[in-house]
Design an enzyme around this catalytic site. Structure first.
Site, PDB file in Angstrom:
ATOM      1  N   PHE A  69       0.854  -1.187   0.000  1.00 15.93           N
ATOM      2  CA  PHE A  69       0.000   0.000   0.000  1.00 15.93           C
ATOM      3  C   PHE A  69       0.889   1.236   0.000  1.00 15.93           C
ATOM      4  O   PHE A  69       1.757   1.372   0.857  1.00 15.93           O
ATOM      5  CB  PHE A  69      -0.937   0.046   1.216  1.00 15.93           C
ATOM      6  N   ASP A  78       9.116   2.648   1.813  1.00 15.95           N
ATOM      7  CA  ASP A  78       7.939   3.379   2.269  1.00 15.95           C
ATOM      8  C   ASP A  78       7.765   3.068   3.753  1.00 15.95           C
ATOM      9  O   ASP A  78       7.266   2.008   4.126  1.00 15.95           O
ATOM     10  CB  ASP A  78       6.716   2.954   1.453  1.00 15.95           C
ATOM     11  N   LYS A 116       2.829   9.247   8.843  1.00 18.86           N
ATOM     12  CA  LYS A 116       1.848   9.042   9.914  1.00 18.86           C
ATOM     13  C   LYS A 116       2.266   9.558  11.296  1.00 18.86           C
ATOM     14  O   LYS A 116       1.634  10.447  11.833  1.00 18.86           O
ATOM     15  CB  LYS A 116       1.453   7.567   9.971  1.00 18.86           C
TER      16      LYS A 116
HETATM   17  C1  LIG Z   1      -1.029   5.203   5.169  1.00 19.41           C
HETATM   18  C2  LIG Z   1       0.016   4.826   4.177  1.00 19.41           C
HETATM   19  C3  LIG Z   1       0.258   5.612   3.032  1.00 19.41           C
HETATM   20  C4  LIG Z   1      -0.618   6.776   2.642  1.00 19.41           C
HETATM   21  O1  LIG Z   1      -0.561   7.808   3.550  1.00 19.41           O
HETATM   22  P1  LIG Z   1      -1.657   8.993   3.462  1.00 19.41           P
HETATM   23  O2  LIG Z   1      -1.212   9.962   4.498  1.00 19.41           O
HETATM   24  O3  LIG Z   1      -2.986   8.368   3.749  1.00 19.41           O
HETATM   25  O4  LIG Z   1      -1.592   9.535   2.093  1.00 19.41           O
HETATM   26  C5  LIG Z   1       1.306   5.255   2.206  1.00 19.41           C
HETATM   27  N1  LIG Z   1       2.095   4.193   2.490  1.00 19.41           N
HETATM   28  C6  LIG Z   1       1.883   3.425   3.577  1.00 19.41           C
HETATM   29  C7  LIG Z   1       2.790   2.285   3.840  1.00 19.41           C
HETATM   30  C8  LIG Z   1       0.832   3.700   4.446  1.00 19.41           C
HETATM   31  O5  LIG Z   1       0.603   2.915   5.506  1.00 19.41           O
END
Ligand SMILES: *Cc1c(COP(=O)(O)O)cnc(C)c1O
Length: 408
Positions: A145, A230, A259
Site C-alpha cells: 500500500f 515506504d 503518519k
Molecule cells: C497510510 C500509508 C500511506 C498513505 O498515507 P496517506 O497519508 O494516507 O496519504 C502510504 N504508504 C503506507 C505504507 C501507508 O501505511
C-alpha cells in the site's frame, strides 16, 4: 432518508452525522470521538475506549501529548504559514533530526501526507534516472500500500483497487512480495527504482522475511536502481527501530514517512541520499503547505519526545508483552509483526470481533478477514497492555459462544 443515512441512524450515529453531506468514501461511522488522552478516547456520551489503533499508526505518542499540544498551540499563536518562498524556524532542525535518525548523508523534502511523500519519491526516481530516456519504471510488491493518488495507487500492488480508476499513470510494475527471484527478473533496463515496505501494513501486517531486504539491497546496488522504503506506517519507532528497515541492517537510497511524524498534525517527508536528492533542481517539485511552521513545530516536538522516551526500545518491549499475552489466548492462532505494529490471527472472523470490541470500549481494526491489527501508542503502559489482552480474549470468547449457540 437515503439508504446511507438510514444505515447510519440504525448504527446509532448522532443526528448531525445522519444529515452530514460527506462523500460515501468511508463506511458509516459507528462512534464519534470528542476527546483523547494518552491511550484513551472518549465519545459524545462520555464512554471511554482503549485505543489500540492510534488513528492508523499516527498518534504514536498517544492523544493530547502535552509537549505536542503546547508546541502546536504556541506555534498557532506565533506563525502558521508564509509559503516555501521563505525560510521558517523548524524546517532545518526537523530535517537534521530525521537525517541523523536515518544515519546521515541525506536531504529532506516536507509534504503533507504519506501519499505526497511517496509522490516526491516517485518524481525524484524519474528525475534521477533521466525518465525521458525510458528509465522510469518503479517496481513494487503485490499486497503493498503506497497511497491513493493516481501514481501511488498504481504503485500500490492491489489490482482490485486499480480497476475503477484506469488508466493509471504508466511506469509501474508489481512482483510477488518477499520473492527476490521475481524482483531480479523484473529489473530490466526500464527500471529506475524499487519501492517496498519493510512490513506491509495495510496488506495485513506482513514483515519482510529474514534476509529479504538485504538481498534486495544487494540486487538494487548491482543493477544500479534506487531502493526506496515506504516507512509511512512503519517509521519513527513503531517497529522497534527508528525505521523498520534498520532491523535488516540496510541503508536505502530513499525513505518516505508521514503518519507518526506529526502525532496527528498532517506532515509527510521524503528523505534521500544527498547524491540522489541532487537530481532535483529548484522548480522540479513543490507544495504550498509542506513544511509549514505548524506541521514542523509539531514534528519537532514529536521527535524530541520520541528521542527522550526512546520509543523504539519501548515499542520493542511493549510489543513483546502484548505478543506474549495474545499468544496465551486460546482463540489467537498466531501473532506477527515488529515492535508495536502487530496482527493477531484469530480462529474466528476478525470483522465481528473488531465491532464487538468497539462496543466494549476497545479500538482495533480487522486488517484481514481473520486478523486484528494492533498499533497502540508507543507509550502504552503495562496495565493497559494487560487490559487490551483481556478485552481481546473476552471478545473472542463471545464470538465463539455466538457461533456455538447460533447453530441451535
Ligand atoms: C497510510 C500509508 C500511506 C498513505 O498515507 P496517506 O497519508 O494516507 O496519504 C502510504 N504508504 C503506507 C505504507 C501507508 O501505511
Amino acid at each position: 432518508m437515503s439508504a446511507a443515512a438510514a444505515h447510519r441512524r440504525a448504527m446509532g450515529a448522532p443526528d448531525d452525522l445522519v444529515r452530514c453531506p460527506l462523500m460515501p468514501t468511508y463506511g458509516a461511522p459507528r462512534v464519534q470521538f470528542v476527546r483523547g488522552e494518552g491511550s484513551w478516547l472518549w465519545d459524545r456520551e462520555g464512554k471511554r475506549y482503549l485505543d489500540l489503533l492510534s488513528g492508523l499508526a499516527v498518534t504514536s505518542l498517544g492523544h493530547a501529548h502535552p509537549a505536542v499540544a503546547t508546541a502546536v498551540a504556541e506555534q498557532a499563536a506565533t506563525l502558521l504559514h508564509v509559503s516555501n518562498l521563505f525560510g521558517t524556524e523548524h524546517n532545518a532542525p526537523v530535517a537534521l533530526a530525521l537525517d541523523r535518525l536515518l544515519g546521515g548523508g541525506g536531504q529532506v523534502f516536507f509534504a503533507n501526507s504519506g501519499a505526497e511523500a511517496n509522490e516526491c519519491a516517485l518524481k525524484l526516481a524519474r528525475k534521477w534516472a533521466g525518465g525521458p530516456q525510458g528509465t522510469y519504471t518503479v517496481v513494487s510488491a503485490y499486497g503493498s500500500f503506497h497511497g491513493r493518488t493516481l501514481a501511488t495507487l498504481h504503485a500500490t500492488g492491489q489490482p482490485a483497487k486499480h480497476e475503477p480508476f484506469q488508466p493509471l499513470p504508466a511506469g509501474f510494475r508489481h512482483v510477488a512480495w518477499a520473492d527476490v527471484g521475481a524482483l531480479d527478473a523484473a529489473l530490466d533496463g526500464s527500471v529506475a527504482a524499487v519501492l517496498l515496505e519493510a512490513v506491509q501494513g495495510e496488506g495485513g501486517v506482513n514483515p519482510a522475511p529474514d534476509g529479504y531486504l538485504r538481498e534486495v539491497r544487494d540486487l538494487c546496488t548491482e543493477r544500479g536502481v534506487l531502493l526506496m522504503l515506504d516507512e509511512v506506517q512503519t517509521g519513527l519507532g513503531r517497529c522497534g527501530a527508528w525505521f523498520a528497515h534498520q532491523r535488516a541492517g540496510i541503508r536505502p537510497d530513499v525513505v518516505t514517512m508521514a503518519k507518526a511524524l506529526g502525532n496527528g498534525v498532517p506532515i509527510g517527508a521524503c528523505w534521500a541520499r544527498a547524491e540522489v536528492a541532487a537530481a532535483f533542481e529548484p522548480g522540479d517539485h513543490a507544495t504550498t503547505y509542506g513544511g509549514q511552521p505548524l506541521a514542523t513545530a509539531a514534528a519537532r516536538a514529536v521527535l524530541s519526545v520520541m528521542e527522550h522516551e526512546d520509543v523504539p526500545a519501548r515499542a520493542e518491549r511493549a510489543g513483546a508483552r502484548l505478543t506474549a499475552g495474545l499468544l496465551d489466548l486460546p482463540g489467537v492462532t498466531a501473532v506477527r509483526g515488529w515492535g508495536l505494529l502487530l496482527a493477531a490471527e484469530l480462529s474466528v472472523p476478525a470483522g465481528p470481533v473488531a465491532a464487538d470490541l468497539l462496543d466494549h470500549g476497545v479500538v482495533v481494526n480487522a486488517v484481514t478477514g481473520s486478523a486484528l491489527r494492533l498499533a497502540p501508542s508507543l507509550l502504552i503502559a503495562d496495565d493497559e497492555i494487560d487490559h487490551a489482552v483481556d478485552a481481546v480474549g473476552a471478545a473472542i470468547d463471545r464470538a465463539v459462544a455466538a457461533v456455538d449457540g447460533g447453530g441451535e
